[in-house]
Design a protein around this motif. Structure first.
Motif, PDB file in Angstrom:
ATOM      1  N   ILE A 178       5.853  -4.299   1.882  1.00 49.06           N
ATOM      2  CA  ILE A 178       5.324  -5.152   0.828  1.00 49.06           C
ATOM      3  C   ILE A 178       6.511  -5.846   0.164  1.00 49.06           C
ATOM      4  CG2 ILE A 178       5.290  -3.190  -0.792  1.00 49.06           C
ATOM      5  CD1 ILE A 178       2.863  -4.595  -2.141  1.00 49.06           C
ATOM      6  N   THR A 179       6.396  -7.169  -0.002  1.00 50.68           N
ATOM      7  CA  THR A 179       7.491  -7.917  -0.592  1.00 50.68           C
ATOM      8  C   THR A 179       7.309  -8.022  -2.103  1.00 50.68           C
ATOM      9  OG1 THR A 179       6.474 -10.100  -0.513  1.00 50.68           O
ATOM     10  CG2 THR A 179       7.505  -9.307   1.513  1.00 50.68           C
ATOM     11  N   SER A 180       8.341  -8.505  -2.766  1.00 47.61           N
ATOM     12  CA  SER A 180       8.285  -8.657  -4.215  1.00 47.61           C
ATOM     13  C   SER A 180       7.225  -9.685  -4.634  1.00 47.61           C
ATOM     14  CB  SER A 180       9.654  -9.074  -4.752  1.00 47.61           C
ATOM     15  OG  SER A 180      10.086 -10.269  -4.129  1.00 47.61           O
ATOM     16  N   ARG A 181       6.817 -10.522  -3.675  1.00 46.60           N
ATOM     17  CA  ARG A 181       5.763 -11.488  -3.968  1.00 46.60           C
ATOM     18  C   ARG A 181       4.389 -10.954  -3.605  1.00 46.60           C
ATOM     19  NH1 ARG A 181       8.054 -17.504  -2.336  1.00 46.60           N
ATOM     20  NH2 ARG A 181       9.930 -17.442  -3.632  1.00 46.60           N
ATOM     21  N   GLY A 182       4.342  -9.706  -3.150  1.00 50.52           N
ATOM     22  CA  GLY A 182       3.059  -9.101  -2.843  1.00 50.52           C
ATOM     23  C   GLY A 182       2.551  -9.330  -1.435  1.00 50.52           C
ATOM     24  N   ILE A 183       3.390  -9.885  -0.572  1.00 52.36           N
ATOM     25  CA  ILE A 183       2.998 -10.072   0.827  1.00 52.36           C
ATOM     26  C   ILE A 183       3.043  -8.722   1.528  1.00 52.36           C
ATOM     27  CG2 ILE A 183       3.593 -11.166   3.009  1.00 52.36           C
ATOM     28  CD1 ILE A 183       4.857 -13.428   1.329  1.00 52.36           C
ATOM     29  N   LYS A 184       1.992  -8.412   2.258  1.00 49.38           N
ATOM     30  CA  LYS A 184       1.879  -7.116   2.927  1.00 49.38           C
ATOM     31  C   LYS A 184       1.765  -7.316   4.431  1.00 49.38           C
ATOM     32  CE  LYS A 184      -0.757  -5.493  -1.059  1.00 49.38           C
ATOM     33  NZ  LYS A 184      -2.030  -4.879  -1.519  1.00 49.38           N
ATOM     34  N   ILE A 185       2.464  -6.525   5.188  1.00 45.48           N
ATOM     35  CA  ILE A 185       2.370  -6.565   6.641  1.00 45.48           C
ATOM     36  C   ILE A 185       2.306  -5.144   7.172  1.00 45.48           C
ATOM     37  CG2 ILE A 185       3.480  -8.811   7.009  1.00 45.48           C
ATOM     38  CD1 ILE A 185       6.073  -7.318   7.549  1.00 45.48           C
ATOM     39  N   TYR A 186       1.670  -4.999   8.336  1.00 49.43           N
ATOM     40  CA  TYR A 186       1.405  -3.689   8.901  1.00 49.43           C
ATOM     41  C   TYR A 186       1.709  -3.646  10.399  1.00 49.43           C
ATOM     42  CZ  TYR A 186      -1.343  -3.210   4.616  1.00 49.43           C
ATOM     43  OH  TYR A 186      -1.753  -3.176   3.300  1.00 49.43           O
ATOM     44  N   ALA A 187       2.081  -2.467  10.844  1.00 47.23           N
ATOM     45  CA  ALA A 187       2.184  -2.240  12.275  1.00 47.23           C
ATOM     46  C   ALA A 187       0.768  -2.219  12.858  1.00 47.23           C
ATOM     47  CB  ALA A 187       2.883  -0.912  12.549  1.00 47.23           C
ATOM     48  N   ASP A 188       0.639  -2.630  14.108  1.00 46.16           N
ATOM     49  CA  ASP A 188      -0.690  -2.675  14.729  1.00 46.16           C
ATOM     50  C   ASP A 188      -1.347  -1.295  14.748  1.00 46.16           C
ATOM     51  OD1 ASP A 188       0.150  -5.189  17.246  1.00 46.16           O
ATOM     52  OD2 ASP A 188      -0.472  -5.367  15.153  1.00 46.16           O
ATOM     53  N   SER A 189      -0.544  -0.252  14.867  1.00 46.43           N
ATOM     54  CA  SER A 189      -1.087   1.103  14.984  1.00 46.43           C
ATOM     55  C   SER A 189      -1.790   1.584  13.714  1.00 46.43           C
ATOM     56  CB  SER A 189       0.034   2.081  15.355  1.00 46.43           C
ATOM     57  OG  SER A 189       1.056   2.053  14.365  1.00 46.43           O
ATOM     58  N   VAL A 190      -1.523   0.942  12.587  1.00 51.92           N
ATOM     59  CA  VAL A 190      -2.129   1.394  11.327  1.00 51.92           C
ATOM     60  C   VAL A 190      -2.976   0.320  10.664  1.00 51.92           C
ATOM     61  CG1 VAL A 190      -0.186   2.954  10.958  1.00 51.92           C
ATOM     62  CG2 VAL A 190      -0.208   0.725   9.818  1.00 51.92           C
ATOM     63  N   LYS A 191      -2.966  -0.881  11.223  1.00 50.10           N
ATOM     64  CA  LYS A 191      -3.704  -1.997  10.618  1.00 50.10           C
ATOM     65  C   LYS A 191      -5.189  -1.657  10.517  1.00 50.10           C
ATOM     66  CE  LYS A 191      -1.880  -5.788  11.839  1.00 50.10           C
ATOM     67  NZ  LYS A 191      -1.472  -6.979  12.625  1.00 50.10           N
ATOM     68  N   GLY A 192      -5.750  -1.878   9.338  1.00 46.56           N
ATOM     69  CA  GLY A 192      -7.153  -1.576   9.115  1.00 46.56           C
ATOM     70  C   GLY A 192      -7.396  -0.157   8.617  1.00 46.56           C
ATOM     71  N   ARG A 193      -6.390   0.710   8.723  1.00 41.01           N
ATOM     72  CA  ARG A 193      -6.532   2.094   8.246  1.00 41.01           C
ATOM     73  C   ARG A 193      -5.609   2.390   7.066  1.00 41.01           C
ATOM     74  NH1 ARG A 193      -5.011   6.248  11.325  1.00 41.01           N
ATOM     75  NH2 ARG A 193      -3.375   5.067  12.423  1.00 41.01           N
ATOM     76  N   PHE A 194      -4.459   1.790   7.032  1.00 39.39           N
ATOM     77  CA  PHE A 194      -3.475   2.035   5.972  1.00 39.39           C
ATOM     78  C   PHE A 194      -3.393   0.817   5.059  1.00 39.39           C
ATOM     79  CE2 PHE A 194      -0.472   5.238   8.310  1.00 39.39           C
ATOM     80  CZ  PHE A 194      -1.591   6.019   8.641  1.00 39.39           C
ATOM     81  N   THR A 195      -3.144   1.073   3.793  1.00 43.66           N
ATOM     82  CA  THR A 195      -2.965   0.001   2.818  1.00 43.66           C
ATOM     83  C   THR A 195      -1.729   0.278   1.973  1.00 43.66           C
ATOM     84  OG1 THR A 195      -5.353  -0.371   2.678  1.00 43.66           O
ATOM     85  CG2 THR A 195      -3.995  -1.269   0.918  1.00 43.66           C
ATOM     86  N   VAL A 196      -0.817  -0.684   1.949  1.00 47.50           N
ATOM     87  CA  VAL A 196       0.377  -0.562   1.121  1.00 47.50           C
ATOM     88  C   VAL A 196       0.149  -1.353  -0.168  1.00 47.50           C
ATOM     89  CG1 VAL A 196       1.525  -2.540   2.229  1.00 47.50           C
ATOM     90  CG2 VAL A 196       2.902  -0.775   1.079  1.00 47.50           C
TER      91      VAL A 196
END
Length: 119
Positions: A51-69
């Protein structure tokens, strides 16, 4: 310097949920991005989410849809909400921070917190 302390790990049944926290202290104003990594036994450390200081969030494919940062800037804390956990999620989870605008932070590291998913 930035210090990072993770918490919230533990034992959870498959299909369950867990939330990890990472509290940053020190020169927190210098942080540009924070993220989570994990390392399973016998495997290399794997990037999980950022998660960036501007609130942009990115995820690895293995956790996308299950994990939230997410982050709470007022408390200098980052969270990782983990749902639908399975045995492949068993690992030591590390918090990381970076002063540069990198999507995978690596300047500073926490000590790690163990997550064990039982089947």
């Amino acid at each position: 310097q930035v210090q990072l302390v993770e918490s919230g790990g533990g034992l959870v049944q498959a299909g369950g949920s867990l939330t990890l926290s990472c509290v940053a202290s020190g020169s927190v104003f210098s942080i540009n991005v924070m993220g989570w990594y994990r390392q399973a036994p016998g495997k290399q450390r794997e990037w999980v989410a950022s998660i960036t200081s501007r609130g942009i969030k990115i995820y690895a494919d293995s956790v996308k849809g299950r994990f939230t940062v997410s982050g709470d800037n007022a408390k200098n804390t980052m969270f990782l909400q983990m749902n639908s956990l399975n045995s492949e999620d068993t690992a030591v989870y590390y918090c990381a921070a970076d002063t540069n605008a990198k999507l995978r932070p690596a300047d500073y590291w926490g000590q790690g917190t163990q997550v064990t998913v039982s089947s």
